[in-house]
Motif scaffolding. Structure first.
Motif, short mmCIF file in Angstrom:
data_model
loop_
_atom_site.label_atom_id
_atom_site.label_comp_id
_atom_site.label_asym_id
_atom_site.label_seq_id
_atom_site.Cartn_x
_atom_site.Cartn_y
_atom_site.Cartn_z
N HIS A 35 -5.44 -2.06 6.28
CA HIS A 35 -5.88 -0.66 6.30
C HIS A 35 -7.35 -0.47 5.95
O HIS A 35 -7.90 0.61 6.15
CB HIS A 35 -5.01 0.21 5.39
N ILE A 36 -8.01 -1.49 5.39
CA ILE A 36 -9.44 -1.39 5.11
C ILE A 36 -10.24 -1.78 6.35
O ILE A 36 -11.29 -1.21 6.65
CB ILE A 36 -9.83 -2.31 3.94
N ASN A 91 -9.93 6.39 -0.62
CA ASN A 91 -10.27 6.97 0.67
C ASN A 91 -10.89 8.32 0.39
O ASN A 91 -10.20 9.26 -0.01
CB ASN A 91 -9.02 7.11 1.55
N LEU A 115 -6.35 4.04 -1.93
CA LEU A 115 -5.96 3.05 -0.93
C LEU A 115 -5.31 1.84 -1.57
O LEU A 115 -4.50 1.16 -0.95
CB LEU A 115 -7.19 2.60 -0.14
N ILE A 171 -15.09 4.98 2.13
CA ILE A 171 -14.50 4.30 0.97
C ILE A 171 -15.38 4.48 -0.26
O ILE A 171 -16.60 4.38 -0.18
CB ILE A 171 -14.33 2.80 1.27
N HIS A 173 0.86 -1.17 0.00
CA HIS A 173 0.00 0.00 0.00
C HIS A 173 0.90 1.23 0.00
O HIS A 173 2.12 1.11 0.08
CB HIS A 173 -0.91 0.01 1.23
#
Length: 427
Positions: A214-215, A190, A197, A223, A53
């Motif tokens: 991170h989600i 994001n 993202l 999102i 990421h």
């Protein structure tokens, strides 16, 4: 005297050497400090592997910018109205208030002198409902839709690519996909900091498969999923991209944030994408299926090299062809890296890559790894999700992907819970 001193010094040196060499006894091992952060060997990559990421270098931190509410509100209205009805040039009302005229003109046409609202009378007032009905009237909507390509499209099923793209006039450079060549590849945004993202894949009209990293800790309303994209800063495609909001995040229950084990998530969308030539689902690998020795692809908008700066993410969708690497060979190669000789490749991983300058990279996390389906022209099946690697594009250093085959039963179970038919992603 000097000979005595030398003898004494050599004796001390010998004792220290013996003490050092004998201090690490079986079953302990001498290993690099990075694989022994807490007094025991790390053999699963926890804290060592680098997830793909967006990351900041050692001199910076990832920090959200200050967002002014009024600016965000105006931009949201601008996008909502103008992208839906681009042909609207003015709103006429017999009784607009001066405040309403100024406000709407400021939102919809801040950079030109031509007003969107033509003031006819000083009498108040026009309601927001009237304004919405004026902008989104049925006739204007029909005119707007008529501008899209009009030929009939019948979905053929999951996993079909658009060979050579949907635009014959646009030639692609090396390592770039043709326009809408892979209609299942999506961008995960994001919406709070307006940042990518990572990537993902459409597996049903209202479901996206991506990473959990991170989600998992985000709110679904933060999102946005964009499908049908190719060039993130241009609109040359005949078919426009579409954005959808997320209503539910399903993270794999066994996801390990430290080493990326079971790094997978399903994003359930608030509404479904309409299947079109530039937007359609990918097939998923069945359980207990091996793709060793296959030559496959990754598509996304991440960096081309780990050496590129933070602002060098690809504008045009990348297309990287990679070999699938068998797990035993992959584990052996990764043991020659900073991961160390004790590294053990988890069963939820599948490996690909190991060729110089050909790799997924930072910003590609969550993007699909997909392979051709034998004897079916231009049809693909997703076998992996971009997970982590050791830098990017180094020879004999494959990257780890979450194995779709290994987590297929979990995907099917979650789809049943959300009443999504598995035929959308089954070849």
């Amino acid at each position: 005297m000097w000979s005595s001193l030398c003898f004494y010094f050599l004796a001390l040196l010998s004792l220290n050497t013996l003490r050092f060499s004998s201090s690490c006894t079986e079953p302990n091992k001498c290993v690099a400090r990075i694989v022994c952060p807490h007094g025991s060997i790390v053999n699963d990559g926890s804290g060592i592997v680098v997830f793909r990421h967006k990351v900041c270098d050692s001199y910076t931190v990832c920090c959200a910018p200050v967002i002014q509410e009024s600016s965000t509100y105006q931009n949201d209205l601008y996008e909502a109205f103008l992208t839906s009805v681009p042909s609207v040039t003015s709103i006429t009302s017999e009784k607009p208030s001066t405040h309403m005229v100024n406000q709407v003109n400021e939102i919809f046409n801040p950079s030109t002198k031509l007003p969107f609202v033509k003031k006819i009378s000083k009498e108040p007032t026009i309601s927001l409902k009237d304004l919405m009905e004026t902008v989104f009237n049925t006739e204007t909507r029909k005119d707007s839709e008529a501008q899209e390509p009009s030929f009939y499209f019948k979905p053929k099923g999951c996993g079909y690519s658009n060979q050579n793209g949907l635009e014959a006039t646009q030639a692609s450079a090396d390592n770039e996909a043709d326009i809408n060549e892979f209609p299942w590849v999506v961008i995960v945004y994001n919406r709070i900091i307006e940042n990518i993202l990572g990537g993902g894949s459409l597996i049903a009209p209202n479901v996206v498969l991506t990473k959990a990293k991170h989600i998992a800790n985000m709110s679904p309303r933060d999102i946005i999923i964009r499908a049908g994209e190719w060039h993130t800063k241009s609109k040359i495609e005949s078919y426009p991209s579409e954005d959808k909001e997320v209503t539910t995040i399903e993270t794999h229950s066994r996801f390990n944030d430290a080493n990326g084990d079971y790094n997978a998530a399903l994003l359930i969308l608030k509404s479904s994408f309409k299947i079109r030539p530039n937007i359609s689902p990918i097939c998923l690998a069945p359980e207990r299926t091996s793709y060793d020795s296959s030559r496959c692809f990754v598509a996304g908008w991440g960096k081309k090299s780990h050496e590129d700066d933070d602002n060098s993410f690809a504008l045009i969708q990348k297309k990287i062809d990679l070999p699938i690497v068998g797990r035993y060979r992959c584990e052996s190669l990764l043991r020659q890296t900073i991961l160390g000789v004790d590294f053990q490749l988890r069963r939820s991983f599948i490996c690909a890559g190991g060729e110089k300058d050909k790799d997924s990279c930072f910003g590609d996390g969550g993007a699909p790894l997909f392979c051709p389906i034998p004897r079916q022209k231009n049809r693909y099946v997703q076998v992996g999700i971009v997970n982590w690697g050791i830098l990017c594009g180094h020879e004999n250093v494959p990257a780890a992907y979450t194995s779709v085959s290994y987590i297929r039963s979990w995907i099917d179970q979650k789809m049943m819970e959300h009443s999504v038919n598995s035929s959308y992603y089954t070849a």
